[in-house]
Design a protein around this motif. Structure first.
Motif, short mmCIF file in Angstrom:
data_model
loop_
_atom_site.label_atom_id
_atom_site.label_comp_id
_atom_site.label_asym_id
_atom_site.label_seq_id
_atom_site.Cartn_x
_atom_site.Cartn_y
_atom_site.Cartn_z
N PRO A 124 0.82 -1.33 0.09
CA PRO A 124 -0.05 0.18 -0.05
C PRO A 124 0.91 1.34 0.15
CG PRO A 124 -0.06 -1.19 2.03
CD PRO A 124 0.66 -1.89 1.18
N ILE A 125 2.13 1.28 0.57
CA ILE A 125 2.88 2.32 0.57
C ILE A 125 3.52 2.67 -0.98
CG2 ILE A 125 4.96 3.46 1.36
CD1 ILE A 125 4.25 2.05 4.18
N ARG A 126 3.90 1.41 -1.51
CA ARG A 126 4.35 1.57 -2.96
C ARG A 126 3.27 2.14 -3.65
NH1 ARG A 126 6.09 -3.40 -3.28
NH2 ARG A 126 4.38 -4.12 -4.26
N THR A 127 2.04 1.60 -3.53
CA THR A 127 0.93 2.46 -4.20
C THR A 127 0.73 3.79 -3.83
OG1 THR A 127 -0.24 0.30 -4.24
CG2 THR A 127 -1.65 2.29 -4.67
N TYR A 128 1.02 4.46 -2.82
CA TYR A 128 0.95 5.77 -2.55
C TYR A 128 1.89 6.49 -3.41
CZ TYR A 128 0.74 10.18 -0.12
OH TYR A 128 0.87 11.47 0.27
N PHE A 129 2.89 5.87 -3.30
CA PHE A 129 4.12 6.79 -3.88
C PHE A 129 4.33 6.58 -5.53
CE2 PHE A 129 5.87 6.79 0.37
CZ PHE A 129 6.18 8.21 0.43
N SER A 130 3.61 5.51 -6.05
CA SER A 130 3.78 5.36 -7.44
C SER A 130 2.24 6.06 -8.26
CB SER A 130 3.78 3.62 -7.62
OG SER A 130 2.67 3.10 -7.33
N ALA A 131 1.27 6.11 -7.35
CA ALA A 131 0.22 6.63 -7.85
C ALA A 131 0.18 7.90 -8.80
CB ALA A 131 -1.07 6.82 -6.97
N ARG A 132 -0.42 8.17 -9.84
CA ARG A 132 -0.31 9.30 -10.68
C ARG A 132 -1.69 10.00 -10.83
NH1 ARG A 132 4.17 9.17 -9.24
NH2 ARG A 132 5.89 8.42 -10.48
N ALA A 133 -1.84 11.18 -10.92
CA ALA A 133 -2.99 11.76 -10.74
C ALA A 133 -3.51 11.99 -12.16
CB ALA A 133 -3.13 12.97 -9.86
N PRO A 134 -4.62 12.10 -12.61
CA PRO A 134 -5.67 11.76 -11.80
C PRO A 134 -6.26 10.24 -11.98
CG PRO A 134 -6.51 12.77 -13.71
CD PRO A 134 -5.22 12.80 -13.82
N LEU B 1 -6.16 14.43 -4.93
CA LEU B 1 -6.52 14.81 -6.12
C LEU B 1 -6.33 16.32 -6.29
CD1 LEU B 1 -9.34 12.54 -7.65
CD2 LEU B 1 -7.04 12.77 -8.60
N ALA B 2 -6.91 16.81 -5.46
CA ALA B 2 -6.90 18.32 -5.11
C ALA B 2 -5.43 18.94 -4.95
CB ALA B 2 -7.68 18.90 -3.90
N ALA B 3 -4.58 18.08 -4.00
CA ALA B 3 -3.33 18.59 -3.91
C ALA B 3 -2.36 18.51 -4.99
CB ALA B 3 -2.65 17.84 -2.56
N LYS B 4 -2.64 17.24 -5.78
CA LYS B 4 -1.95 16.99 -7.03
C LYS B 4 -2.29 18.25 -7.86
CE LYS B 4 0.46 13.30 -6.39
NZ LYS B 4 1.87 12.95 -6.63
N ALA B 5 -3.51 18.62 -7.94
CA ALA B 5 -3.82 19.61 -9.24
C ALA B 5 -3.35 20.85 -8.78
CB ALA B 5 -5.30 19.49 -9.16
N LYS B 6 -3.15 21.25 -7.30
CA LYS B 6 -2.55 22.56 -7.06
C LYS B 6 -1.11 22.61 -6.94
CE LYS B 6 -2.87 25.44 -2.84
NZ LYS B 6 -3.47 25.62 -1.32
N TYR B 7 -0.58 21.55 -6.49
CA TYR B 7 0.83 21.59 -6.45
C TYR B 7 1.69 21.10 -7.69
CZ TYR B 7 -0.27 23.14 -1.69
OH TYR B 7 -0.66 23.58 -0.47
N ARG B 8 1.06 20.04 -8.12
CA ARG B 8 1.67 19.50 -9.32
C ARG B 8 2.96 18.57 -8.68
NH1 ARG B 8 -0.96 23.06 -13.29
NH2 ARG B 8 0.83 24.40 -13.06
N HIS B 9 2.89 18.10 -7.76
CA HIS B 9 3.87 17.54 -6.98
C HIS B 9 4.28 16.23 -7.19
CE1 HIS B 9 0.76 16.60 -4.41
NE2 HIS B 9 1.40 15.77 -3.72
N HIS B 10 5.72 15.63 -7.10
CA HIS B 10 6.02 14.33 -7.21
C HIS B 10 6.79 14.02 -5.93
CE1 HIS B 10 7.27 10.52 -8.65
NE2 HIS B 10 8.55 11.02 -8.30
N ALA B 11 6.79 12.87 -5.31
CA ALA B 11 7.43 12.59 -4.13
C ALA B 11 8.40 11.43 -4.40
CB ALA B 11 6.53 12.15 -2.87
N GLU B 12 9.69 11.32 -4.19
CA GLU B 12 10.51 10.44 -4.56
C GLU B 12 11.25 9.99 -3.19
OE1 GLU B 12 12.40 7.68 -6.77
OE2 GLU B 12 11.36 9.18 -7.65
N PRO B 13 10.96 8.68 -2.90
CA PRO B 13 11.51 8.11 -1.58
C PRO B 13 12.78 8.16 -1.68
CG PRO B 13 9.68 6.94 -2.23
CD PRO B 13 9.90 7.80 -3.50
#
Length: 107
Positions: A6-16, A50-62
């Protein structure tokens, strides 16, 4: 780095497109705490994400992962459209039955 699924899913998911997959990684009673607010349950968490991804267009790299107090702590470099980018943030996950039950995000 071998992260729980589930953590891998959190970091690999792409919006939307991966919003539903991300929501499915969270337990029905999950809570995410980010930027001073709590988001409850997979639907609110999906909407927040989804709102945070739209607002910040961010990506997290562990960067690294440790265990502390029954939680999985992932430090990640977060890059996006926000002041101070890139920033190293701490993601503290609690898991149960292969789902995320809590997530706290902070510096």
């Amino acid at each position: 780095m071998q992260m729980p699924p589930p953590i891998r899913t959190y970091f690999s998911a792409r919006a939307p497109q991966d919003g539903d997959a991300l929501a499915a990684a969270f337990a029905t009673d999950a809570v995410v705490h980010d930027e001073g607010r709590d988001h409850h349950g997979p639907r609110q968490i999906r909407d927040w994400w989804l709102a945070a991804k739209a607002k910040y267009r961010h990506h997290a790299e562990p960067i690294d992962m440790t265990q502390a107090d029954g939680r999985t702590i992932v430090r990640a470099t977060v890059t996006g459209d926000f002041p101070g980018s890139p920033a190293v943030l701490r993601f503290a996950f609690a898991l149960s039955d292969d789902r995320i039950t809590t997530l706290e995000i902070g510096a």
